[in-house]
Motif scaffolding. Sequence first.
Motif, mmCIF file in Angstrom:
data_model
loop_
_atom_site.group_PDB
_atom_site.id
_atom_site.type_symbol
_atom_site.label_atom_id
_atom_site.label_comp_id
_atom_site.label_asym_id
_atom_site.label_seq_id
_atom_site.Cartn_x
_atom_site.Cartn_y
_atom_site.Cartn_z
ATOM 1 N N ALA A 17 5.200 -12.502 0.249
ATOM 2 C CA ALA A 17 5.720 -11.424 1.104
ATOM 3 C C ALA A 17 5.200 -11.612 2.527
ATOM 4 C CB ALA A 17 5.288 -10.065 0.576
ATOM 5 N N SER A 18 6.032 -11.284 3.505
ATOM 6 C CA SER A 18 5.585 -11.385 4.899
ATOM 7 C C SER A 18 4.610 -10.249 5.209
ATOM 8 C CB SER A 18 6.779 -11.311 5.854
ATOM 9 O OG SER A 18 7.265 -9.985 5.944
ATOM 10 N N LEU A 19 3.854 -10.440 6.259
ATOM 11 C CA LEU A 19 2.944 -9.389 6.705
ATOM 12 C C LEU A 19 3.712 -8.153 7.150
ATOM 13 C CD1 LEU A 19 0.262 -11.448 8.654
ATOM 14 C CD2 LEU A 19 0.256 -10.699 6.255
ATOM 15 N N VAL A 20 4.899 -8.343 7.698
ATOM 16 C CA VAL A 20 5.725 -7.205 8.096
ATOM 17 C C VAL A 20 6.098 -6.393 6.859
ATOM 18 C CG1 VAL A 20 7.963 -6.517 9.059
ATOM 19 C CG2 VAL A 20 6.589 -8.261 10.207
ATOM 20 N N GLU A 21 6.515 -7.070 5.806
ATOM 21 C CA GLU A 21 6.864 -6.380 4.559
ATOM 22 C C GLU A 21 5.669 -5.588 4.021
ATOM 23 O OE1 GLU A 21 8.434 -7.667 0.112
ATOM 24 O OE2 GLU A 21 8.582 -9.112 1.742
ATOM 25 N N ALA A 22 4.496 -6.201 4.032
ATOM 26 C CA ALA A 22 3.294 -5.523 3.549
ATOM 27 C C ALA A 22 2.946 -4.324 4.438
ATOM 28 C CB ALA A 22 2.119 -6.497 3.491
ATOM 29 N N ALA A 23 3.029 -4.498 5.750
ATOM 30 C CA ALA A 23 2.712 -3.406 6.678
ATOM 31 C C ALA A 23 3.702 -2.255 6.528
ATOM 32 C CB ALA A 23 2.704 -3.923 8.113
ATOM 33 N N GLN A 24 4.967 -2.569 6.312
ATOM 34 C CA GLN A 24 5.962 -1.519 6.116
ATOM 35 C C GLN A 24 5.684 -0.737 4.840
ATOM 36 O OE1 GLN A 24 9.532 -3.917 6.439
ATOM 37 N NE2 GLN A 24 9.768 -3.418 8.602
ATOM 38 N N MET A 25 5.237 -1.422 3.801
ATOM 39 C CA MET A 25 4.880 -0.731 2.561
ATOM 40 C C MET A 25 3.678 0.190 2.787
ATOM 41 S SD MET A 25 3.727 -2.200 -1.168
ATOM 42 C CE MET A 25 5.361 -2.721 -1.637
ATOM 43 N N MET A 26 2.685 -0.305 3.529
ATOM 44 C CA MET A 26 1.506 0.519 3.817
ATOM 45 C C MET A 26 1.908 1.768 4.591
ATOM 46 S SD MET A 26 -1.469 -2.168 4.862
ATOM 47 C CE MET A 26 -1.410 -3.817 4.179
ATOM 48 N N ARG A 27 2.770 1.598 5.583
ATOM 49 C CA ARG A 27 3.215 2.752 6.378
ATOM 50 C C ARG A 27 3.986 3.735 5.513
ATOM 51 N NH1 ARG A 27 7.174 1.526 11.092
ATOM 52 N NH2 ARG A 27 8.478 1.090 9.281
ATOM 53 N N ALA A 28 4.913 3.234 4.718
ATOM 54 C CA ALA A 28 5.750 4.102 3.883
ATOM 55 C C ALA A 28 4.922 4.891 2.873
ATOM 56 C CB ALA A 28 6.813 3.276 3.163
ATOM 57 N N GLN A 29 3.863 4.265 2.364
ATOM 58 C CA GLN A 29 3.040 4.927 1.344
ATOM 59 C C GLN A 29 1.785 5.568 1.924
ATOM 60 O OE1 GLN A 29 2.590 2.844 -2.363
ATOM 61 N NE2 GLN A 29 4.587 1.881 -2.172
ATOM 62 N N ASP A 30 1.621 5.466 3.247
ATOM 63 C CA ASP A 30 0.475 6.070 3.935
ATOM 64 C C ASP A 30 -0.842 5.587 3.344
ATOM 65 O OD1 ASP A 30 -0.737 7.587 5.897
ATOM 66 O OD2 ASP A 30 -0.763 9.403 4.675
ATOM 67 N N ILE A 31 -0.968 4.254 3.237
ATOM 68 C CA ILE A 31 -2.173 3.641 2.680
ATOM 69 C C ILE A 31 -2.661 2.540 3.609
ATOM 70 C CG2 ILE A 31 -1.704 4.199 0.263
ATOM 71 C CD1 ILE A 31 -0.450 1.428 -0.057
ATOM 72 N N GLY A 32 -3.899 2.142 3.446
ATOM 73 C CA GLY A 32 -4.487 1.121 4.309
ATOM 74 C C GLY A 32 -4.609 -0.241 3.673
ATOM 75 N N GLY A 33 -4.158 -0.375 2.437
ATOM 76 C CA GLY A 33 -4.264 -1.675 1.791
ATOM 77 C C GLY A 33 -3.352 -1.771 0.585
ATOM 78 N N VAL A 34 -2.983 -2.996 0.261
ATOM 79 C CA VAL A 34 -2.163 -3.272 -0.912
ATOM 80 C C VAL A 34 -2.808 -4.408 -1.692
ATOM 81 C CG1 VAL A 34 0.010 -2.516 0.135
ATOM 82 C CG2 VAL A 34 -0.678 -4.913 0.348
ATOM 83 N N VAL A 35 -2.477 -4.476 -2.961
ATOM 84 C CA VAL A 35 -2.911 -5.641 -3.728
ATOM 85 C C VAL A 35 -1.836 -6.711 -3.599
ATOM 86 C CG1 VAL A 35 -4.324 -4.312 -5.351
ATOM 87 C CG2 VAL A 35 -1.970 -4.867 -5.942
ATOM 88 N N VAL A 36 -2.286 -7.926 -3.650
ATOM 89 C CA VAL A 36 -1.392 -9.072 -3.699
ATOM 90 C C VAL A 36 -1.426 -9.525 -5.145
ATOM 91 C CG1 VAL A 36 -0.923 -11.388 -2.815
ATOM 92 C CG2 VAL A 36 -1.934 -9.651 -1.306
ATOM 93 N N SER A 37 -0.259 -9.537 -5.783
ATOM 94 C CA SER A 37 -0.249 -9.867 -7.208
ATOM 95 C C SER A 37 0.953 -10.724 -7.559
ATOM 96 C CB SER A 37 -0.265 -8.605 -8.066
ATOM 97 O OG SER A 37 0.924 -7.875 -7.912
ATOM 98 N N LEU A 38 0.784 -11.466 -8.623
ATOM 99 C CA LEU A 38 1.842 -12.307 -9.157
ATOM 100 C C LEU A 38 1.806 -12.162 -10.662
ATOM 101 C CD1 LEU A 38 4.029 -14.420 -8.532
ATOM 102 C CD2 LEU A 38 2.270 -16.174 -8.800
ATOM 103 N N ASP A 39 2.952 -11.886 -11.240
ATOM 104 C CA ASP A 39 3.034 -11.687 -12.697
ATOM 105 C C ASP A 39 2.042 -10.619 -13.160
ATOM 106 O OD1 ASP A 39 5.008 -13.639 -12.852
ATOM 107 O OD2 ASP A 39 3.525 -15.237 -13.156
ATOM 108 N N ASN A 40 1.905 -9.568 -12.338
ATOM 109 C CA ASN A 40 1.023 -8.440 -12.642
ATOM 110 C C ASN A 40 -0.452 -8.841 -12.754
ATOM 111 O OD1 ASN A 40 0.935 -5.690 -12.785
ATOM 112 N ND2 ASN A 40 1.268 -5.593 -14.987
ATOM 113 N N ARG A 41 -0.827 -9.927 -12.078
ATOM 114 C CA ARG A 41 -2.228 -10.362 -12.013
ATOM 115 C C ARG A 41 -2.724 -10.217 -10.583
ATOM 116 N NH1 ARG A 41 -3.410 -15.452 -12.241
ATOM 117 N NH2 ARG A 41 -1.317 -16.026 -11.665
ATOM 118 N N LEU A 42 -3.928 -9.723 -10.433
ATOM 119 C CA LEU A 42 -4.532 -9.557 -9.117
ATOM 120 C C LEU A 42 -4.863 -10.920 -8.519
ATOM 121 C CD1 LEU A 42 -5.802 -7.662 -6.960
ATOM 122 C CD2 LEU A 42 -7.928 -7.836 -8.266
ATOM 123 N N ILE A 43 -4.345 -11.149 -7.326
ATOM 124 C CA ILE A 43 -4.641 -12.373 -6.587
ATOM 125 C C ILE A 43 -5.518 -12.063 -5.385
ATOM 126 C CG2 ILE A 43 -3.604 -14.162 -5.123
ATOM 127 C CD1 ILE A 43 -1.201 -14.097 -7.012
ATOM 128 N N GLY A 44 -5.243 -10.931 -4.733
ATOM 129 C CA GLY A 44 -5.989 -10.601 -3.530
ATOM 130 C C GLY A 44 -5.757 -9.170 -3.102
#
Length: 146
Positions: free
Chosen positions: A20-47
Amino acid sequence: MTQQVKDVMTAGVAAVRPDASLVEAAQMMRAQDIGGVVVSLDNRLIGVLTDRDIATRAVAEGVDPLAVSAEAVCTLTPVSIGPDEPVSSAVSLMREHAVRRLPVVEGDRPIGMVSLGDLAGTLDPESALGDISRAPSNSSAGPAPG
């Protein structure tokens, strides 16, 4: 009785794919009013990717946030905690690793997030951080005047 992480965490996770692009991640943070997201693949925590990561590791370096992936900027293999751990363990981990958010995981699967704000609101609700954590966000205000 000792409070457990599952009692204070924010249940559910906002997650982005590693590509995902940083823009996509930032838009999700704004929409959900949060300061961070998990980066995951196949429902596994990556970062974990925070608004601060985007600002300091990408924007401040002059990279194109549309062309850079979440995986390239996030903290890979972040420290995490289980839902049945005591809240005191979350506090200790946050101090030891100097982090403001901990993903809550069952196995490798992220199920929630515990933040400094969650802890302050629970452990010391009358503190300044507890007050701030309960206040409505100003992130939906739109661009700052130029």
